[in-house]
Design a protein around this motif. Sequence first.
Motif, PDB file in Angstrom:
ATOM      1  N   VAL A  53       0.844  -1.201   0.000  1.00 21.70           N
ATOM      2  CA  VAL A  53       0.000   0.000   0.000  1.00 21.70           C
ATOM      3  C   VAL A  53       0.878   1.249   0.000  1.00 21.70           C
ATOM      4  CG1 VAL A  53      -1.668   1.336   1.346  1.00 21.70           C
ATOM      5  CG2 VAL A  53      -1.972  -1.122   1.085  1.00 21.70           C
ATOM      6  N   LEU A  54       1.906   1.252   0.834  1.00 25.28           N
ATOM      7  CA  LEU A  54       2.801   2.404   0.916  1.00 25.28           C
ATOM      8  C   LEU A  54       3.463   2.684  -0.430  1.00 25.28           C
ATOM      9  CD1 LEU A  54       3.880   4.278   3.247  1.00 25.28           C
ATOM     10  CD2 LEU A  54       5.902   2.834   3.209  1.00 25.28           C
ATOM     11  N   VAL A  55       4.030   1.663  -1.040  1.00 27.41           N
ATOM     12  CA  VAL A  55       4.707   1.828  -2.326  1.00 27.41           C
ATOM     13  C   VAL A  55       3.697   2.117  -3.432  1.00 27.41           C
ATOM     14  CG1 VAL A  55       6.044   0.598  -4.083  1.00 27.41           C
ATOM     15  CG2 VAL A  55       6.715   0.461  -1.694  1.00 27.41           C
ATOM     16  N   GLY A  56       2.558   1.454  -3.399  1.00 24.34           N
ATOM     17  CA  GLY A  56       1.554   1.646  -4.436  1.00 24.34           C
ATOM     18  C   GLY A  56       1.033   3.067  -4.510  1.00 24.34           C
ATOM     19  N   VAL A  57       0.911   3.721  -3.371  1.00 18.91           N
ATOM     20  CA  VAL A  57       0.393   5.087  -3.356  1.00 18.91           C
ATOM     21  C   VAL A  57       1.501   6.108  -3.626  1.00 18.91           C
ATOM     22  CG1 VAL A  57      -0.696   6.847  -1.906  1.00 18.91           C
ATOM     23  CG2 VAL A  57      -1.557   4.520  -1.875  1.00 18.91           C
ATOM     24  N   LEU A  58       2.690   5.885  -3.067  1.00 25.05           N
ATOM     25  CA  LEU A  58       3.749   6.889  -3.164  1.00 25.05           C
ATOM     26  C   LEU A  58       4.568   6.834  -4.447  1.00 25.05           C
ATOM     27  CD1 LEU A  58       5.249   7.099   0.432  1.00 25.05           C
ATOM     28  CD2 LEU A  58       3.803   8.739  -0.745  1.00 25.05           C
ATOM     29  N   ILE A  59       4.766   5.658  -5.008  1.00 27.80           N
ATOM     30  CA  ILE A  59       5.648   5.521  -6.163  1.00 27.80           C
ATOM     31  C   ILE A  59       4.790   5.274  -7.402  1.00 27.80           C
ATOM     32  CG2 ILE A  59       7.523   4.186  -7.183  1.00 27.80           C
ATOM     33  CD1 ILE A  59       8.516   3.657  -4.354  1.00 27.80           C
ATOM     34  N   PRO A  60       4.873   6.146  -8.397  1.00 30.43           N
ATOM     35  CA  PRO A  60       3.975   6.033  -9.549  1.00 30.43           C
ATOM     36  C   PRO A  60       4.376   4.988 -10.595  1.00 30.43           C
ATOM     37  CG  PRO A  60       5.270   8.032  -9.719  1.00 30.43           C
ATOM     38  CD  PRO A  60       5.625   7.402  -8.416  1.00 30.43           C
ATOM     39  N   VAL A  61       5.639   4.604 -10.667  1.00 33.39           N
ATOM     40  CA  VAL A  61       6.071   3.660 -11.705  1.00 33.39           C
ATOM     41  C   VAL A  61       6.896   2.537 -11.088  1.00 33.39           C
ATOM     42  CG1 VAL A  61       6.073   5.341 -13.583  1.00 33.39           C
ATOM     43  CG2 VAL A  61       8.111   5.038 -12.218  1.00 33.39           C
ATOM     44  N   ALA A  62       6.912   1.388 -11.752  1.00 33.26           N
ATOM     45  CA  ALA A  62       7.699   0.216 -11.337  1.00 33.26           C
ATOM     46  C   ALA A  62       7.427  -0.159  -9.886  1.00 33.26           C
ATOM     47  CB  ALA A  62       9.179   0.451 -11.585  1.00 33.26           C
ATOM     48  N   GLN A  63       6.174  -0.136  -9.511  1.00 31.59           N
ATOM     49  CA  GLN A  63       5.805  -0.346  -8.122  1.00 31.59           C
ATOM     50  C   GLN A  63       6.151  -1.748  -7.626  1.00 31.59           C
ATOM     51  OE1 GLN A  63       1.737   0.544  -8.855  1.00 31.59           O
ATOM     52  NE2 GLN A  63       1.898   2.612  -8.016  1.00 31.59           N
ATOM     53  N   THR A  64       5.904  -2.759  -8.444  1.00 30.55           N
ATOM     54  CA  THR A  64       6.175  -4.127  -7.979  1.00 30.55           C
ATOM     55  C   THR A  64       7.663  -4.338  -7.739  1.00 30.55           C
ATOM     56  OG1 THR A  64       6.225  -4.935 -10.260  1.00 30.55           O
ATOM     57  CG2 THR A  64       4.147  -5.131  -9.073  1.00 30.55           C
ATOM     58  N   VAL A  65       8.490  -3.757  -8.571  1.00 33.98           N
ATOM     59  CA  VAL A  65       9.935  -3.899  -8.395  1.00 33.98           C
ATOM     60  C   VAL A  65      10.388  -3.181  -7.130  1.00 33.98           C
ATOM     61  CG1 VAL A  65      12.177  -3.364  -9.410  1.00 33.98           C
ATOM     62  CG2 VAL A  65      10.328  -4.180 -10.854  1.00 33.98           C
ATOM     63  N   PHE A  66       9.893  -1.962  -6.909  1.00 39.50           N
ATOM     64  CA  PHE A  66      10.259  -1.237  -5.700  1.00 39.50           C
ATOM     65  C   PHE A  66       9.730  -1.940  -4.452  1.00 39.50           C
ATOM     66  CE2 PHE A  66      10.968   2.376  -8.594  1.00 39.50           C
ATOM     67  CZ  PHE A  66      12.233   2.741  -8.155  1.00 39.50           C
ATOM     68  N   ALA A  67       8.530  -2.496  -4.533  1.00 32.87           N
ATOM     69  CA  ALA A  67       7.996  -3.238  -3.393  1.00 32.87           C
ATOM     70  C   ALA A  67       8.879  -4.441  -3.078  1.00 32.87           C
ATOM     71  CB  ALA A  67       6.563  -3.683  -3.676  1.00 32.87           C
ATOM     72  N   ALA A  68       9.359  -5.128  -4.104  1.00 30.25           N
ATOM     73  CA  ALA A  68      10.239  -6.276  -3.884  1.00 30.25           C
ATOM     74  C   ALA A  68      11.561  -5.837  -3.262  1.00 30.25           C
ATOM     75  CB  ALA A  68      10.491  -6.994  -5.203  1.00 30.25           C
ATOM     76  N   ILE A  69      12.101  -4.732  -3.719  1.00 35.96           N
ATOM     77  CA  ILE A  69      13.369  -4.241  -3.167  1.00 35.96           C
ATOM     78  C   ILE A  69      13.188  -3.799  -1.718  1.00 35.96           C
ATOM     79  CG2 ILE A  69      15.079  -2.396  -3.335  1.00 35.96           C
ATOM     80  CD1 ILE A  69      14.718  -2.602  -6.413  1.00 35.96           C
TER      81      ILE A  69
END
Length: 182
Positions: A53-69
């Motif tokens: 939820v945090l990454v999905g709302v704050l980061i507009p692109v490549a969310q799944t990759v950032f969530a994994a990192i």
Amino acid sequence: MFDRMRAWSERNMPTRETFEKIGWLRPIAHRILLPELWRFHRRSVPRGVALGVLVGVLIPVAQTVFAAIFALPSRANVPVAALTTFITNPFTTPAIWAFSIWIGRKLLGHDLGDPAALAGHVSQSIGWTEWIVRDVGPALALGLVVVSVVGAALGYVIASVMWRMWIARKWRQRRNERIIRG
């Protein structure tokens, strides 16, 4: 309904193989592919929901990759974190942004006023670009942070409660099966 949601998540949930194929993740792939980040248990699943939820709302692109990192230091479940980022999509993003702007303007003390009068005032006095940079930008940024943090906290609590209810149901089923057998 839950069967359809489960089928959709199984089709769309990233796998370890998906992350193995991403070339620019190779330097940290050995960390992302750790087995404990892919197991479903009572601590990692709520962390994954909150992180998604945090990454999905704050980061507009490549969310799944950032969530994994970001799942690495938080020891969150990678598939759950990646799947939960889909809370923002083309249908929900406009509503989330509008709500974030509203929250941000309330917290910053900006007068919300009549939208039609505001549009006429903006076009005549300061211009759209300056209005977006000066008024909407800070409100959106602050609102997105507030919405993401509150949403992550709520997601964590809801996932924890749902996990406990699911485990309690499994325990009841096992107890009932033992009673029936014995």
